[in-house]
Design a protein around this motif. Structure first.
Motif, short mmCIF file in Angstrom:
data_model
loop_
_atom_site.label_atom_id
_atom_site.label_comp_id
_atom_site.label_asym_id
_atom_site.label_seq_id
_atom_site.Cartn_x
_atom_site.Cartn_y
_atom_site.Cartn_z
N MET A 43 0.73 -1.05 -0.11
CA MET A 43 0.11 0.06 -0.03
C MET A 43 0.92 1.17 0.02
O MET A 43 1.78 1.28 0.99
CB MET A 43 -0.88 -0.05 1.37
CG MET A 43 -1.95 1.08 1.29
SD MET A 43 -3.02 1.24 2.53
CE MET A 43 -1.76 1.23 4.20
N ILE A 44 0.74 2.21 -0.91
CA ILE A 44 1.42 3.14 -1.12
C ILE A 44 0.66 4.57 -0.69
O ILE A 44 -0.59 4.54 -1.12
CB ILE A 44 1.89 3.77 -2.71
CG1 ILE A 44 2.79 2.40 -3.01
CG2 ILE A 44 2.61 4.81 -2.77
CD1 ILE A 44 3.14 2.55 -4.38
N GLN B 104 3.84 0.50 2.66
CA GLN B 104 3.60 -0.46 3.77
C GLN B 104 3.23 -1.92 3.14
O GLN B 104 2.34 -1.81 2.10
CB GLN B 104 2.42 -0.16 4.89
CG GLN B 104 2.16 -1.38 5.79
CD GLN B 104 1.12 -0.82 6.79
OE1 GLN B 104 1.08 0.28 7.32
NE2 GLN B 104 0.47 -1.93 7.16
N GLU B 105 4.02 -2.94 3.47
CA GLU B 105 3.75 -4.28 2.84
C GLU B 105 3.55 -4.10 1.50
O GLU B 105 2.25 -4.37 0.83
CB GLU B 105 2.71 -4.93 3.49
CG GLU B 105 2.44 -6.39 3.45
CD GLU B 105 1.11 -7.01 4.29
OE1 GLU B 105 1.33 -8.47 4.15
OE2 GLU B 105 0.65 -6.25 4.99
N LEU C 97 11.42 11.43 -0.49
CA LEU C 97 11.90 10.42 0.63
C LEU C 97 10.59 9.10 0.26
O LEU C 97 9.68 9.53 0.44
CB LEU C 97 11.82 11.18 2.03
CG LEU C 97 11.89 10.01 3.04
CD1 LEU C 97 12.99 9.07 3.07
CD2 LEU C 97 11.53 10.77 4.58
N VAL C 98 11.14 8.08 0.23
CA VAL C 98 10.40 7.01 0.09
C VAL C 98 10.72 5.83 1.21
O VAL C 98 11.81 5.64 1.45
CB VAL C 98 10.65 6.13 -1.12
CG1 VAL C 98 9.44 4.89 -1.20
CG2 VAL C 98 10.03 7.21 -2.28
N THR C 99 9.73 5.51 2.35
CA THR C 99 10.03 4.72 3.45
C THR C 99 9.12 3.43 2.93
O THR C 99 8.15 3.63 2.39
CB THR C 99 9.31 5.26 4.57
OG1 THR C 99 7.97 5.83 4.74
CG2 THR C 99 10.43 6.49 4.91
N ILE C 100 9.81 2.31 3.22
CA ILE C 100 9.27 0.95 2.84
C ILE C 100 9.43 0.20 4.17
O ILE C 100 10.42 0.26 4.69
CB ILE C 100 10.06 0.36 1.76
CG1 ILE C 100 10.04 1.50 0.61
CG2 ILE C 100 9.18 -0.94 1.11
CD1 ILE C 100 10.53 0.88 -0.69
N HIS C 101 8.41 -0.56 4.54
CA HIS C 101 8.39 -1.49 5.51
C HIS C 101 7.05 -2.41 5.33
O HIS C 101 6.18 -2.23 4.44
CB HIS C 101 8.28 -0.51 6.96
CG HIS C 101 7.19 0.31 7.04
ND1 HIS C 101 5.93 0.11 7.43
CD2 HIS C 101 7.20 1.66 6.37
CE1 HIS C 101 5.28 1.24 7.16
NE2 HIS C 101 5.93 2.17 6.80
N ARG C 102 7.08 -3.50 6.32
CA ARG C 102 6.05 -4.51 5.97
C ARG C 102 5.01 -4.17 6.90
O ARG C 102 3.87 -4.57 6.50
CB ARG C 102 6.78 -6.06 6.44
CG ARG C 102 7.68 -6.39 5.20
CD ARG C 102 8.11 -7.87 5.61
NE ARG C 102 8.80 -8.41 4.57
CZ ARG C 102 8.24 -9.04 3.32
NH1 ARG C 102 6.85 -9.05 3.10
NH2 ARG C 102 8.90 -9.58 2.42
N VAL C 103 5.15 -3.76 8.14
CA VAL C 103 4.07 -3.58 9.09
C VAL C 103 4.09 -2.23 9.56
O VAL C 103 4.71 -1.50 9.20
CB VAL C 103 4.26 -4.32 10.56
CG1 VAL C 103 4.37 -5.79 10.27
CG2 VAL C 103 5.48 -3.87 11.25
N GLU C 104 2.76 -1.84 10.13
CA GLU C 104 2.35 -0.64 10.32
C GLU C 104 3.34 -0.14 11.41
O GLU C 104 3.61 -0.80 12.54
CB GLU C 104 1.00 -0.32 10.90
CG GLU C 104 0.55 1.02 11.00
CD GLU C 104 -0.84 1.18 11.64
OE1 GLU C 104 -1.21 2.20 12.10
OE2 GLU C 104 -1.44 0.08 11.84
N LEU C 105 3.74 1.25 11.49
CA LEU C 105 4.93 1.84 12.21
C LEU C 105 4.23 2.99 12.87
O LEU C 105 4.32 4.08 12.07
CB LEU C 105 6.40 1.97 11.66
CG LEU C 105 7.04 0.83 11.12
CD1 LEU C 105 8.26 1.15 10.43
CD2 LEU C 105 6.91 -0.12 12.07
N PRO C 106 3.44 2.86 14.05
CA PRO C 106 2.89 4.40 14.40
C PRO C 106 3.67 5.45 14.50
O PRO C 106 3.06 6.53 14.33
CB PRO C 106 2.21 3.69 15.71
CG PRO C 106 2.36 2.17 15.81
CD PRO C 106 3.42 1.91 15.00
N PHE C 107 5.10 5.22 14.94
CA PHE C 107 5.75 6.64 14.84
C PHE C 107 5.92 7.29 13.57
O PHE C 107 6.11 8.53 13.67
CB PHE C 107 6.92 6.19 15.59
CG PHE C 107 8.12 5.30 14.84
CD1 PHE C 107 8.75 5.63 13.60
CD2 PHE C 107 8.02 3.80 15.12
CE1 PHE C 107 9.53 4.67 13.19
CE2 PHE C 107 8.81 2.97 14.29
CZ PHE C 107 9.54 3.33 13.43
#
Length: 305
Positions: A1-2, A17-18, A92-102
């Motif tokens: 999800m972008i 995310q993911e 800036l592009v941030t990529i991660h698998r799970v939701e990061l609340p911060f």
């Protein structure tokens, strides 16, 4: 999800995310990110690192602490979550698998204010939020150390759980390792921060503060563990001293009893009517003398302590 977290005239922030297959293709085409590098960054075994692409972009791999981790987790993958930062001139592009609340919190704050005004300022805020996720586990490890110290010094628990000790030492080691490699990665990215050295210095100082806290906890625990072993050795020595005292008292009595228990007809006083009383008196005298001697030397008091 972008998701488009932030869009300003001079820079943008896109969060992924993911990502799925179509997201990889869009990242490669719309954001000019290397397809293989994006896929590779999602592998769980990656540690913090920094790379610079041939096109002039910057790639920073970070790891944040996972607040959903359990107290018995001991590996890097169990304790932390990976987040990849792809940076070019204005994006800036941030990529991660799970939701990061911060990350969501940083995005909400930036949307409500004009700060930061530059892409470097935004990246600084994102990395600071990642570093700050380690505040809670560091405080938790400090509380665990205080608990160990109370148990050992208050002598409430003579036998500490080896499983608890292993989890504590392993988690401390993993967090120190992640912070150390994060600090090294930021240092290798010093050219990226050449126009904003104060931001880089602030990031490294925050990491150093957490690292030194963990290092102090680790060092203090090693000394505390050595003290625990020394106290156990002292207790074992006290038990051996008690056994030695009673063995020393009983040894002459056993000798006399064994001597007159031999199967011979000719032993001194064997057929005397007063021999029993004399031997009894001698054995009582030896017992009283031995007790007086050891008490005078303080062995009974030392054993009780």
């Amino acid at each position: 999800m972008i998701t488009e977290f932030l869009a300003r005239s001079n820079f943008t922030w896109t969060d992924v995310q993911e990502p799925e297959t179509e997201d990889f293709e869009r990242l490669s085409s719309d954001f000019s990110l290397p397809y293989l590098l994006v896929q590779d960054c999602l592998r769980p075994e990656h540690l913090p690192k920094y790379e610079e692409s041939e096109e002039g972009g910057h790639f920073l791999m970070m790891r944040s602490f996972d607040n959903d981790s359990h107290h018995h987790d001991t590996s890097v993958q169990e304790l932390t979550r990976k987040i990849a930062l792809f940076i070019n001139e204005n994006r800036l592009v941030t990529i991660h698998r799970v939701e990061l609340p911060f990350l969501v919190s940083v995005a909400d704050k930036t949307k409500k204010s004009d700060f930061p005004k530059t892409l470097h300022g935004l990246i600084h805020q994102v990395i600071i939020s990642i570093i700050r996720t380690y505040d809670v586990p560091v405080l938790r490890l400090q509380d665990l150390y205080d608990g160990f110290e109370h148990e050992i010094l208050a002598k409430k628990n003579e036998h500490l759980s080896t499983i608890r000790i292993y989890h504590f030492r392993r988690q401390t080691f993993v967090l120190k390792r992640i912070l150390k490699q994060t600090n090294d990665s930021l240092y290798r990215a010093k050219d990226f921060w050449s126009e904003h050295p104060s931001m880089l210095q602030d990031l490294r100082e925050n990491i150093d503060q957490l690292y030194f806290q963990l290092d102090e906890i680790s060092s203090n625990f090693e000394h505390l563990f050595e003290l625990h072993i020394a106290l156990n050795d002292q207790r074992a020595n006290s038990v051996m001293k008690i056994l030695t005292v009673f063995s020393s008292i009983l040894l002459p009595l056993n000798f006399i009893a064994s001597f007159y228990g031999m199967n011979f007809d000719y032993l001194p006083g064997l057929h005397s009517q007063s021999a029993l009383m004399i031997l009894t008196a001698v054995m009582v005298f030896i017992t009283i003398a031995a007790v007086w001697f050891f008490r005078r030397r303080g062995w009974f008091n030392t054993a009780r302590e």
